[in-house]
Design a protein around this motif. Structure first.
Motif, PDB file in Angstrom:
ATOM      1  N   ALA A  93       0.852  -1.140   0.304  1.00 16.17           N
ATOM      2  CA  ALA A  93       0.046   0.076   0.163  1.00 16.17           C
ATOM      3  C   ALA A  93       0.969   1.110  -0.067  1.00 16.17           C
ATOM      4  CB  ALA A  93      -0.927  -0.196   1.238  1.00 16.17           C
ATOM      5  N   PHE A  94       0.581   2.026  -1.022  1.00 16.24           N
ATOM      6  CA  PHE A  94       1.380   3.244  -1.158  1.00 16.24           C
ATOM      7  C   PHE A  94       0.632   4.400  -0.467  1.00 16.24           C
ATOM      8  CE2 PHE A  94       3.344   0.593  -4.389  1.00 16.24           C
ATOM      9  CZ  PHE A  94       4.637   0.965  -4.131  1.00 16.24           C
ATOM     10  N   LEU A  95       1.146   5.059   0.460  1.00 17.04           N
ATOM     11  CA  LEU A  95       0.487   6.330   1.198  1.00 17.04           C
ATOM     12  C   LEU A  95       0.792   7.449   0.417  1.00 17.04           C
ATOM     13  CD1 LEU A  95       1.543   4.378   4.101  1.00 17.04           C
ATOM     14  CD2 LEU A  95      -0.819   5.185   4.306  1.00 17.04           C
ATOM     15  N   LYS A  96      -0.095   7.854  -0.375  1.00 19.56           N
ATOM     16  CA  LYS A  96      -0.069   9.063  -1.285  1.00 19.56           C
ATOM     17  C   LYS A  96      -0.407  10.501  -0.534  1.00 19.56           C
ATOM     18  CE  LYS A  96      -0.484   8.213  -5.569  1.00 19.56           C
ATOM     19  NZ  LYS A  96      -1.239   7.697  -6.764  1.00 19.56           N
ATOM     20  N   ARG A  97       0.134  11.554  -1.055  1.00 17.56           N
ATOM     21  CA  ARG A  97      -0.306  12.917  -0.495  1.00 17.56           C
ATOM     22  C   ARG A  97      -1.764  12.925  -0.802  1.00 17.56           C
ATOM     23  NH1 ARG A  97       2.786  17.184   0.506  1.00 17.56           N
ATOM     24  NH2 ARG A  97       4.573  16.031  -0.580  1.00 17.56           N
ATOM     25  N   VAL A 143       4.918   3.618   2.810  1.00 17.64           N
ATOM     26  CA  VAL A 143       4.479   2.532   2.360  1.00 17.64           C
ATOM     27  C   VAL A 143       4.082   1.562   3.337  1.00 17.64           C
ATOM     28  CG1 VAL A 143       6.750   1.431   2.070  1.00 17.64           C
ATOM     29  CG2 VAL A 143       5.051   0.691   0.520  1.00 17.64           C
ATOM     30  N   THR A 144       3.167   0.618   3.272  1.00 21.41           N
ATOM     31  CA  THR A 144       3.045  -0.430   4.364  1.00 21.41           C
ATOM     32  C   THR A 144       2.723  -1.904   3.459  1.00 21.41           C
ATOM     33  OG1 THR A 144       1.755   1.175   5.833  1.00 21.41           O
ATOM     34  CG2 THR A 144       1.222  -1.466   5.990  1.00 21.41           C
ATOM     35  N   ILE A 145       3.445  -2.832   3.742  1.00 17.26           N
ATOM     36  CA  ILE A 145       3.399  -4.245   3.237  1.00 17.26           C
ATOM     37  C   ILE A 145       2.191  -4.927   4.034  1.00 17.26           C
ATOM     38  CG2 ILE A 145       4.424  -6.184   2.515  1.00 17.26           C
ATOM     39  CD1 ILE A 145       6.871  -4.614   2.059  1.00 17.26           C
ATOM     40  N   TYR A 146       1.049  -5.470   3.500  1.00 17.84           N
ATOM     41  CA  TYR A 146       0.108  -6.099   4.036  1.00 17.84           C
ATOM     42  C   TYR A 146       0.196  -7.471   3.784  1.00 17.84           C
ATOM     43  CZ  TYR A 146      -2.491  -1.908   5.488  1.00 17.84           C
ATOM     44  OH  TYR A 146      -2.568  -0.473   6.027  1.00 17.84           O
ATOM     45  N   ASN A 147       0.078  -8.381   4.985  1.00 18.89           N
ATOM     46  CA  ASN A 147       0.485  -9.808   4.849  1.00 18.89           C
ATOM     47  C   ASN A 147      -1.199 -10.493   5.378  1.00 18.89           C
ATOM     48  OD1 ASN A 147       1.119 -12.253   5.206  1.00 18.89           O
ATOM     49  ND2 ASN A 147       2.465 -12.308   6.961  1.00 18.89           N
ATOM     50  N   VAL A 148      -1.919 -10.269   4.240  1.00 17.72           N
ATOM     51  CA  VAL A 148      -3.347 -10.600   4.284  1.00 17.72           C
ATOM     52  C   VAL A 148      -3.610 -11.281   2.857  1.00 17.72           C
ATOM     53  CG1 VAL A 148      -3.918  -8.928   5.819  1.00 17.72           C
ATOM     54  CG2 VAL A 148      -4.052  -8.494   3.364  1.00 17.72           C
TER      55      VAL A 148
END
Length: 185
Positions: A93-97, A143-148
């Motif tokens: 997940a890219f966290l964008k402005r 960024v967050t890497i989700y383990n789902v």
């Protein structure tokens, strides 16, 4: 802003360098309301209490467990070592402005605290493996890497972030593959 970025970098470094055993991937839920309720009601599991004796699992056992929980996986053979590597799909997940950035300093600081608490909760619950900000001042903030197992679940969890709810950040998610058990160097 510089202090916040440095603080985030230190937190991410500390989290990524932990040598605690991984918490098992929780039962998967597709309904965002169920996910939200579970996050609110849960408390972090202390690894030392949850695992008395770690017995290594085979690649086949790990793959069967992941498949049973709905994760996508595949195997490939490393040409050099001839080892079979288990690949698992994660979601980056890219966290964008975001479009709403007019919060005052106090509101921004409060949102940042809530944002950090959300990311820590995702990590503690085993839903996210790593999160962190980028070091530049671009439109992609972190960024967050989700383990789902599913895109829908990753999207639901990412949208629970108070920064996203406030419109300060937006989410862009992509499926991402990595070798199971490999760590950052």
């Amino acid at each position: 802003m510089k202090k916040i970025i440095i603080l985030l970098a230190v937190v991410v470094l500390q989290i990524s360098c932990k040598e605690d055993p991984k918490i098992a991937v929780p039962e998967t839920k597709e309904d965002p309301k169920e996910i939200s309720k579970e996050i609110e009601d849960s408390t972090p599991i202390e690894p030392e209490k949850a695992i008395e004796k770690v017995i290594p699992k085979s690649r086949k056992q790990i793959k069967e467990e992941l498949t049973a929980k709905g994760f996508k996986t595949f195997d490939y053979v490393d040409e050099k070592t001839q080892d079979t590597i288990l690949m698992q799909q994660y979601f980056m997940a890219f966290l964008k402005r975001g479009p709403i950035r007019g919060q005052n300093e106090e509101e921004s600081a409060e949102l940042q605290e809530l944002h950090m608490a959300h990311l820590k909760k995702m990590y503690d619950l085993g839903y996210a493996d790593i999160s962190g900000p980028f070091g530049d001042d671009g439109d992609i903030r972190g960024v967050t890497i989700y383990n789902v197992p599913t895109f829908k679940m990753a999207d639901s969890l990412a949208k629970l972030d108070p920064m996203v709810k406030a419109g300060r950040l937006e989410i862009e998610i992509h499926p991402w593959w990595a070798g199971k058990g490999f760590s950052l160097r």
